[in-house]
Motif scaffolding. Structure first.
Motif, PDB file in Angstrom:
ATOM      1  N   PHE A 181     -33.308 -77.568 -49.258  1.00 34.24           N
ATOM      2  CA  PHE A 181     -33.749 -77.778 -48.018  1.00 34.24           C
ATOM      3  C   PHE A 181     -33.104 -78.825 -47.436  1.00 34.24           C
ATOM      4  N   THR A 182     -32.984 -78.819 -46.099  1.00 31.85           N
ATOM      5  CA  THR A 182     -31.969 -79.920 -45.384  1.00 31.85           C
ATOM      6  C   THR A 182     -32.657 -80.736 -44.503  1.00 31.85           C
ATOM      7  N   PRO A 183     -33.151 -82.012 -45.065  1.00 26.63           N
ATOM      8  CA  PRO A 183     -33.936 -82.872 -43.916  1.00 26.63           C
ATOM      9  C   PRO A 183     -33.021 -83.511 -42.764  1.00 26.63           C
ATOM     10  N   PHE A 184     -31.395 -83.729 -43.201  1.00 29.13           N
ATOM     11  CA  PHE A 184     -30.705 -84.157 -42.228  1.00 29.13           C
ATOM     12  C   PHE A 184     -29.479 -83.251 -42.020  1.00 29.13           C
ATOM     13  N   PRO A 185     -29.940 -81.945 -41.394  1.00 30.42           N
ATOM     14  CA  PRO A 185     -29.180 -80.938 -41.121  1.00 30.42           C
ATOM     15  C   PRO A 185     -27.829 -81.383 -40.308  1.00 30.42           C
ATOM     16  N   SER A 186     -26.524 -80.546 -40.449  1.00 30.47           N
ATOM     17  CA  SER A 186     -25.309 -80.715 -39.824  1.00 30.47           C
ATOM     18  C   SER A 186     -25.433 -80.353 -38.143  1.00 30.47           C
ATOM     19  N   ALA A 187     -24.510 -80.593 -37.505  1.00 30.77           N
ATOM     20  CA  ALA A 187     -24.889 -80.290 -36.162  1.00 30.77           C
ATOM     21  C   ALA A 187     -24.641 -78.760 -36.002  1.00 30.77           C
ATOM     22  N   PHE A 188     -24.272 -78.186 -36.867  1.00 29.13           N
ATOM     23  CA  PHE A 188     -24.300 -76.482 -37.028  1.00 29.13           C
ATOM     24  C   PHE A 188     -25.643 -75.905 -37.505  1.00 29.13           C
ATOM     25  N   ARG A 189     -26.086 -76.380 -38.528  1.00 25.69           N
ATOM     26  CA  ARG A 189     -27.250 -75.876 -39.282  1.00 25.69           C
ATOM     27  C   ARG A 189     -28.331 -76.327 -38.334  1.00 25.69           C
ATOM     28  N   SER A 190     -28.459 -77.266 -37.701  1.00 27.05           N
ATOM     29  CA  SER A 190     -29.875 -77.820 -37.038  1.00 27.05           C
ATOM     30  C   SER A 190     -30.205 -76.677 -35.970  1.00 27.05           C
TER      31      SER A 190
ATOM     32  N   GLU B  17     -19.181 -76.144 -41.425  1.00 24.90           N
ATOM     33  CA  GLU B  17     -19.673 -77.296 -42.009  1.00 24.90           C
ATOM     34  C   GLU B  17     -18.183 -78.065 -42.815  1.00 24.90           C
ATOM     35  N   LYS B  18     -17.718 -76.887 -43.357  1.00 30.22           N
ATOM     36  CA  LYS B  18     -16.435 -77.430 -44.018  1.00 30.22           C
ATOM     37  C   LYS B  18     -15.293 -77.747 -43.195  1.00 30.22           C
ATOM     38  N   ARG B  19     -15.108 -76.751 -42.308  1.00 25.79           N
ATOM     39  CA  ARG B  19     -13.966 -77.028 -41.502  1.00 25.79           C
ATOM     40  C   ARG B  19     -14.042 -78.372 -40.460  1.00 25.79           C
ATOM     41  N   PHE B  20     -15.251 -78.673 -40.091  1.00 21.09           N
ATOM     42  CA  PHE B  20     -15.315 -79.871 -39.247  1.00 21.09           C
ATOM     43  C   PHE B  20     -16.653 -80.847 -39.809  1.00 21.09           C
ATOM     44  N   PRO B  21     -16.286 -81.329 -41.035  1.00 18.96           N
ATOM     45  CA  PRO B  21     -17.272 -82.152 -41.686  1.00 18.96           C
ATOM     46  C   PRO B  21     -17.752 -83.297 -40.795  1.00 18.96           C
ATOM     47  N   ASP B  22     -17.231 -83.941 -39.869  1.00 15.65           N
ATOM     48  CA  ASP B  22     -17.639 -85.084 -39.071  1.00 15.65           C
ATOM     49  C   ASP B  22     -18.043 -84.666 -37.740  1.00 15.65           C
ATOM     50  N   PHE B  23     -18.395 -83.417 -37.539  1.00 20.41           N
ATOM     51  CA  PHE B  23     -18.549 -83.118 -36.109  1.00 20.41           C
ATOM     52  C   PHE B  23     -20.325 -83.319 -35.961  1.00 20.41           C
ATOM     53  N   LYS B  24     -20.594 -84.245 -34.851  1.00 21.35           N
ATOM     54  CA  LYS B  24     -21.905 -84.541 -34.713  1.00 21.35           C
ATOM     55  C   LYS B  24     -22.623 -83.775 -33.391  1.00 21.35           C
TER      56      LYS B  24
END
Length: 530
Positions: free
Chosen positions: A379-388, A418-425
């Motif tokens: 599970f992901t408590p702090f999801p990426s800008a894409f997953r959230s 997530e892999k292509r844009f790891p720093d995308f917020k």
């Protein structure tokens, strides 16, 4: 004799036998193995059952499998209920389990012969499938951090209970509506229940004089005949159950029963006009008028979430919002959540309207351990800008209406981005739907993928059409996503979306929303992709 229309058939079925009366038949079919009457199959919906797509079924397997939906009132699942649901998934559903946008849980591969045992286990756990589907009031959506969030506009849990109890006590009066009836009660300062898209929404609007004033919004909905809900006035908290009943009465008595595609409350409001609907509600049913006042501001869709660790109203406790893989939670996830709750001393989770969950009562001194355990469980408590902000409907694996597979594809898209844009917020909302029915809300997100047929070398394949520009921010500022004309093969979807994001990053637009509105929102500016 003329063939029955779809609407005529459903209305005849409901007149002949109420959907609530099919339980004895379900138990009979389970005990005898007798072939199920096709009319009863439709009535099974009143107990949360839908026949399943046969796409994964072996050719030599004649079994009729069902999807089963379990209502979770307020999205609440206690630790013991989690264990029961996990065991049902393991024992009867081939380890499948998904959280839904109405804060339910649903299983697949359910056989009729196992339903008596499943229903018995659910009843002992205080859970039910009754009226989880069918032409009746569905599970009421509310904020999953009601009573927990110090910043909430109002704690509406008692209101949700009252409305649920009303429809449960009077279920025979509302078990035969023209179509499904969806209610949202929102006390959330982030408006995470998406009040704009429900048949009926109550939205807490605190002000200096009153803390229990609610906006009344009617007529929202998605799919083919999309409509944002209209604010028609304000009411006090104690009036909301009777207003919910009054709107249901109008829908029951005046809704369209001749055409299933025009049978929702929003169609009635469009046919009558808002003022006539309001006049009938106030003067013919309620006997009093709603409080006048213009609609108030609602939070922009991109920030409507509760992920991460937050202090609870109860001193010494936190709550943790977690994202779930779009592939589903499964029995393994449910068992893991049960074990985690026991280990950290928490007692419950609540499902969110975005198919995720909140751990409600984490002791402060156990919070770091809880986050670690949740992450270890996937599970992901702090999801990426894409997953959230990514959701997916049931898809081709199990849904009879689907054209394309969704859940695994959505997970593939998220991981690729997530892999292509790891720093995308910047949060980007994505919805993957197997058909045009909008179960995962593709019309209110930045990028919607809608199942369609794609031709390659004159051969028809499953694929997606891209929709752009969906957005929620109240009645006046919300916009539906529009079809772009871009059609992609499933295996190309992630890269196509990635290329769009890459182009945005190389532009001068202040936000992704501004970029897609300028670049893609007008359908005539789009040429179909090869």
């Amino acid at each position: 004799m003329a063939k029955e229309t779809a609407a005529q058939r459903v209305e005849r079925i409901k007149r002949t036998k109420d959907g609530l009366d099919v339980l004895d038949d379900i138990l009979h079919y389970a005990q005898t193995g007798q072939e199920i009457d096709p009319d009863d199959i439709d009535r099974f919906k009143w107990y949360g059952l839908y026949t399943q797509n046969k796409s994964l079924q072996a050719d030599d397997d004649p079994t009729l499998y069902f999807m089963l939906r379990v209502k979770l009132l307020g999205g609440l699942v206690t630790d013991d209920q989690l264990k029961t649901l996990a065991e049902i998934s393991r024992d009867f559903a081939r380890d499948t389990a998904d959280f839904t946008t109405r804060q339910d849980v649903q299983f697949h591969w359910i056989e009729v012969k196992n339903l008596p045992e499943i229903f018995d286990r659910l009843q002992k756990a205080g859970l039910t499938t009754q009226m989880a589907a069918g032409d009746c009031p569905r599970n009421i959506v509310s904020c999953p951090v009601n009573g927990l969030d110090p910043k909430e506009s109002a704690d509406v849990r008692s209101i949700v209970r009252q409305i649920n109890q009303l429809f449960d006590q009077k279920k025979r009066l509302f078990s035969n509506l023209p179509r499904k009836f969806k209610i949202s009660v929102c006390g959330c300062h982030k408006h995470c229940t998406n009040p704009e898209i429900h048949d009926l929404s109550f939205v807490a609007t605190p002000n200096d004089r009153h803390s229990d004033i609610f906006s009344v919004m009617v007529g929202g909905g998605l799919a083919k005949n999309k409509r944002f809900a209209t604010h028609i006035g304000y009411a006090y908290a104690h009036q909301l159950p009777e207003i919910a009943e009054a709107v249901a009465v109008i829908f029951r008595d005046y809704g369209n029963r001749e055409n299933r595609t025009k049978a929702r409350l929003r169609h009635l409001i469009d046919a009558w006009g808002v003022e006539h609907f309001k006049n009938i509600l106030e003067n013919k049913i309620l006997g009093y008028k709603l409080i006048k006042g213009s609609s108030h501001h609602l939070t922009p869709y991109p920030v409507r979430s509760h992920f991460g660790v937050h202090p609870s109203k109860e001193i010494g406790y936190n709550y943790i919002g977690c994202s779930v893989s779009t592939s589903g939670v499964g029995s393994g996830g449910l068992f893991s959540l049960y074990e985690i709750l026991k280990r950290i001393g928490a007692t419950a989770i609540r499902i969110t309207p975005t198919q995720d969950f909140i751990v409600t009562d984490v002791p402060e001194h156990k919070t770091v351990e809880a986050v670690s355990l949740l992450q270890e469980a996937g599970f992901t408590p702090f999801p990426s800008a894409f997953r959230s902000k990514t959701m997916a409907c049931t898809g081709l694996k199990y849904c009879k209406f689907a054209i394309s597979e969704t859940k695994d594809r959505a997970e593939e898209i998220v991981k690729y981005l997530e892999k292509r844009f790891p720093d995308f917020k910047e949060p980007i909302s994505i919805s993957v739907n197997g058909c045009p029915n909008s179960c995962a809300h593709p019309h209110i997100v930045d990028i919607g993928l809608m199942g369609t047929i794609v031709k390659q070398d004159d051969i028809r394949h499953q694929g997606f059409e891209l929709l752009f520009g969906g957005y929620l921010e109240g009645e006046d500022r919300s916009e539906f996503a529009v079809k772009s004309g871009i059609k992609v093969a499933p295996e190309d979807a992630a890269k196509v979306i990635g290329d769009i994001i890459e182009e945005y990053l190389g532009s001068n637009y202040i936000s992704f929303r501004h970029y897609i509105k300028e670049r893609f929102y007008e359908p005539e500016t789009i040429s179909a992709a090869s």
